[in-house]
Design a protein around this motif. Structure first.
Motif, PDB file in Angstrom:
ATOM      1  N   GLN A   1       0.823  -1.192   0.000  1.00 39.68           N
ATOM      2  CA  GLN A   1       0.000   0.000   0.000  1.00 39.68           C
ATOM      3  C   GLN A   1       0.867   1.255   0.000  1.00 39.68           C
ATOM      4  O   GLN A   1       1.994   1.250   0.490  1.00 39.68           O
ATOM      5  CB  GLN A   1      -0.919  -0.002   1.232  1.00 39.68           C
ATOM      6  CG  GLN A   1      -1.885  -1.178   1.267  1.00 39.68           C
ATOM      7  CD  GLN A   1      -2.921  -1.103   0.159  1.00 39.68           C
ATOM      8  OE1 GLN A   1      -3.695  -0.156   0.081  1.00 39.68           O
ATOM      9  NE2 GLN A   1      -2.928  -2.094  -0.715  1.00 39.68           N
TER      10      GLN A   1
ATOM     11  N   TYR B   1      -6.138   5.941 -11.836  1.00 41.68           N
ATOM     12  CA  TYR B   1      -5.919   5.874 -10.391  1.00 41.68           C
ATOM     13  C   TYR B   1      -7.134   5.325  -9.642  1.00 41.68           C
ATOM     14  O   TYR B   1      -6.995   4.460  -8.768  1.00 41.68           O
ATOM     15  CB  TYR B   1      -5.558   7.268  -9.875  1.00 41.68           C
ATOM     16  CG  TYR B   1      -5.386   7.374  -8.384  1.00 41.68           C
ATOM     17  CD1 TYR B   1      -4.420   6.620  -7.717  1.00 41.68           C
ATOM     18  CD2 TYR B   1      -6.174   8.237  -7.632  1.00 41.68           C
ATOM     19  CE1 TYR B   1      -4.247   6.729  -6.346  1.00 41.68           C
ATOM     20  CE2 TYR B   1      -6.006   8.354  -6.261  1.00 41.68           C
ATOM     21  CZ  TYR B   1      -5.040   7.591  -5.618  1.00 41.68           C
ATOM     22  OH  TYR B   1      -4.877   7.701  -4.262  1.00 41.68           O
ATOM     23  N   GLU B   2      -8.322   5.810  -9.972  1.00 43.83           N
ATOM     24  CA  GLU B   2      -9.521   5.340  -9.265  1.00 43.83           C
ATOM     25  C   GLU B   2      -9.748   3.849  -9.484  1.00 43.83           C
ATOM     26  O   GLU B   2     -10.205   3.145  -8.583  1.00 43.83           O
ATOM     27  CB  GLU B   2     -10.744   6.166  -9.675  1.00 43.83           C
ATOM     28  CG  GLU B   2     -10.693   7.603  -9.186  1.00 43.83           C
ATOM     29  CD  GLU B   2     -10.508   7.731  -7.672  1.00 43.83           C
ATOM     30  OE1 GLU B   2     -11.082   6.934  -6.899  1.00 43.83           O
ATOM     31  OE2 GLU B   2      -9.766   8.649  -7.259  1.00 43.83           O
ATOM     32  N   GLU B   3      -9.407   3.353 -10.663  1.00 44.80           N
ATOM     33  CA  GLU B   3      -9.513   1.919 -10.941  1.00 44.80           C
ATOM     34  C   GLU B   3      -8.526   1.142 -10.069  1.00 44.80           C
ATOM     35  O   GLU B   3      -8.870   0.111  -9.486  1.00 44.80           O
ATOM     36  CB  GLU B   3      -9.245   1.671 -12.426  1.00 44.80           C
ATOM     37  CG  GLU B   3      -9.443   0.258 -12.884  1.00 44.80           C
ATOM     38  CD  GLU B   3      -9.194   0.101 -14.373  1.00 44.80           C
ATOM     39  OE1 GLU B   3      -8.638  -0.944 -14.759  1.00 44.80           O
ATOM     40  OE2 GLU B   3      -9.524   1.027 -15.143  1.00 44.80           O
ATOM     41  N   TRP B   4      -7.281   1.637  -9.975  1.00 42.74           N
ATOM     42  CA  TRP B   4      -6.282   0.977  -9.133  1.00 42.74           C
ATOM     43  C   TRP B   4      -6.746   0.952  -7.685  1.00 42.74           C
ATOM     44  O   TRP B   4      -6.650  -0.069  -7.003  1.00 42.74           O
ATOM     45  CB  TRP B   4      -4.926   1.686  -9.248  1.00 42.74           C
ATOM     46  CG  TRP B   4      -3.836   0.943  -8.546  1.00 42.74           C
ATOM     47  CD1 TRP B   4      -3.003   0.002  -9.090  1.00 42.74           C
ATOM     48  CD2 TRP B   4      -3.451   1.059  -7.169  1.00 42.74           C
ATOM     49  NE1 TRP B   4      -2.132  -0.476  -8.135  1.00 42.74           N
ATOM     50  CE2 TRP B   4      -2.396   0.156  -6.951  1.00 42.74           C
ATOM     51  CE3 TRP B   4      -3.903   1.822  -6.099  1.00 42.74           C
ATOM     52  CZ2 TRP B   4      -1.785   0.005  -5.697  1.00 42.74           C
ATOM     53  CZ3 TRP B   4      -3.301   1.665  -4.859  1.00 42.74           C
ATOM     54  CH2 TRP B   4      -2.253   0.769  -4.674  1.00 42.74           C
ATOM     55  N   ARG B   5      -7.242   2.083  -7.206  1.00 40.71           N
ATOM     56  CA  ARG B   5      -7.712   2.161  -5.815  1.00 40.71           C
ATOM     57  C   ARG B   5      -8.820   1.146  -5.566  1.00 40.71           C
ATOM     58  O   ARG B   5      -8.818   0.456  -4.549  1.00 40.71           O
ATOM     59  CB  ARG B   5      -8.222   3.563  -5.500  1.00 40.71           C
ATOM     60  CG  ARG B   5      -7.106   4.557  -5.308  1.00 40.71           C
ATOM     61  CD  ARG B   5      -7.621   5.901  -4.879  1.00 40.71           C
ATOM     62  NE  ARG B   5      -8.268   5.776  -3.564  1.00 40.71           N
ATOM     63  CZ  ARG B   5      -9.110   6.642  -3.059  1.00 40.71           C
ATOM     64  NH1 ARG B   5      -9.443   7.717  -3.737  1.00 40.71           N
ATOM     65  NH2 ARG B   5      -9.640   6.467  -1.872  1.00 40.71           N
ATOM     66  N   ALA B   6      -9.786   1.060  -6.492  1.00 42.43           N
ATOM     67  CA  ALA B   6     -10.900   0.130  -6.318  1.00 42.43           C
ATOM     68  C   ALA B   6     -10.423  -1.320  -6.284  1.00 42.43           C
ATOM     69  O   ALA B   6     -10.960  -2.136  -5.529  1.00 42.43           O
ATOM     70  CB  ALA B   6     -11.934   0.327  -7.435  1.00 42.43           C
ATOM     71  N   GLN B   7      -9.397  -1.625  -7.056  1.00 42.81           N
ATOM     72  CA  GLN B   7      -8.895  -3.000  -7.134  1.00 42.81           C
ATOM     73  C   GLN B   7      -7.917  -3.357  -6.024  1.00 42.81           C
ATOM     74  O   GLN B   7      -7.841  -4.516  -5.623  1.00 42.81           O
ATOM     75  CB  GLN B   7      -8.182  -3.231  -8.472  1.00 42.81           C
ATOM     76  CG  GLN B   7      -9.081  -3.263  -9.662  1.00 42.81           C
ATOM     77  CD  GLN B   7      -8.294  -3.466 -10.954  1.00 42.81           C
ATOM     78  OE1 GLN B   7      -7.154  -3.904 -10.955  1.00 42.81           O
ATOM     79  NE2 GLN B   7      -8.924  -3.133 -12.072  1.00 42.81           N
ATOM     80  N   ASN B   8      -7.149  -2.374  -5.528  1.00 42.94           N
ATOM     81  CA  ASN B   8      -6.001  -2.710  -4.697  1.00 42.94           C
ATOM     82  C   ASN B   8      -5.936  -2.039  -3.333  1.00 42.94           C
ATOM     83  O   ASN B   8      -5.271  -2.562  -2.442  1.00 42.94           O
ATOM     84  CB  ASN B   8      -4.706  -2.363  -5.448  1.00 42.94           C
ATOM     85  CG  ASN B   8      -4.593  -3.131  -6.731  1.00 42.94           C
ATOM     86  OD1 ASN B   8      -4.484  -4.342  -6.732  1.00 42.94           O
ATOM     87  ND2 ASN B   8      -4.662  -2.428  -7.849  1.00 42.94           N
ATOM     88  N   GLN B   9      -6.535  -0.889  -3.173  1.00 42.24           N
ATOM     89  CA  GLN B   9      -6.338  -0.165  -1.921  1.00 42.24           C
ATOM     90  C   GLN B   9      -7.256  -0.698  -0.837  1.00 42.24           C
ATOM     91  O   GLN B   9      -8.431  -0.920  -1.050  1.00 42.24           O
ATOM     92  CB  GLN B   9      -6.584   1.335  -2.120  1.00 42.24           C
ATOM     93  CG  GLN B   9      -6.213   2.150  -0.903  1.00 42.24           C
ATOM     94  CD  GLN B   9      -6.176   3.630  -1.206  1.00 42.24           C
ATOM     95  OE1 GLN B   9      -5.656   4.035  -2.246  1.00 42.24           O
ATOM     96  NE2 GLN B   9      -6.715   4.424  -0.318  1.00 42.24           N
TER      97      GLN B   9
ATOM     98  N   GLU C   1      -8.294  -0.171   3.443  1.00 35.89           N
ATOM     99  CA  GLU C   1      -8.294   0.878   4.465  1.00 35.89           C
ATOM    100  C   GLU C   1      -7.058   0.718   5.348  1.00 35.89           C
ATOM    101  O   GLU C   1      -6.698  -0.392   5.743  1.00 35.89           O
ATOM    102  CB  GLU C   1      -9.561   0.790   5.312  1.00 35.89           C
ATOM    103  CG  GLU C   1      -9.690   1.943   6.281  1.00 35.89           C
ATOM    104  CD  GLU C   1     -11.036   1.977   6.970  1.00 35.89           C
ATOM    105  OE1 GLU C   1     -11.112   2.636   8.018  1.00 35.89           O
ATOM    106  OE2 GLU C   1     -11.986   1.367   6.471  1.00 35.89           O
TER     107      GLU C   1
END
Length: 101
Positions: free
Chosen positions: A31, A75-83, A85
């Motif tokens: 992360q 970026y939003e796609e990466w966040r949805a797939q990988n990030q 909390e």
């Protein structure tokens, strides 16, 4: 140390940067907060530095464009797939390590 030309140096630095991006894309389990806590920079920092270099050379670039270059996708796609909390421990470490403004 071997003598290298400025062109070779630029090519080697570019290759190392491309390899770093490839590595970070492969390690989506790491992360950004972990990178910040351990190294003091993250994928977003790299995208900001990339954008700054482009703009310093007269090439306008949006934050979204530079992030897509670093993340390999929007970026939003990466966040949805990988990030995930951040844990309370991660957030506390981030606050401790955060540079003073």
């Amino acid at each position: 140390m071997n003598e290298i030309s400025p062109e070779q140096r630029t090519a080697f630095e570019a290759a190392a940067f491309r390899r770093l991006l490839e590595h970070l894309r492969e390690r989506s389990d790491v992360q950004n907060i972990d990178l910040m806590n351990l190294a003091g920079f993250c994928r977003n920092c790299l995208s900001n530095w990339y954008r700054e270099a482009a703009e310093a050379s007269g090439v306008p670039m949006s934050k979204e464009e530079s992030r897509e270059i670093v993340y390999g996708m929007p970026y939003e796609e990466w966040r949805a797939q990988n990030q995930v909390e951040a844990s309370p421990e991660q957030r506390a470490a981030f606050e401790r390590n955060r540079p003073e403004e």
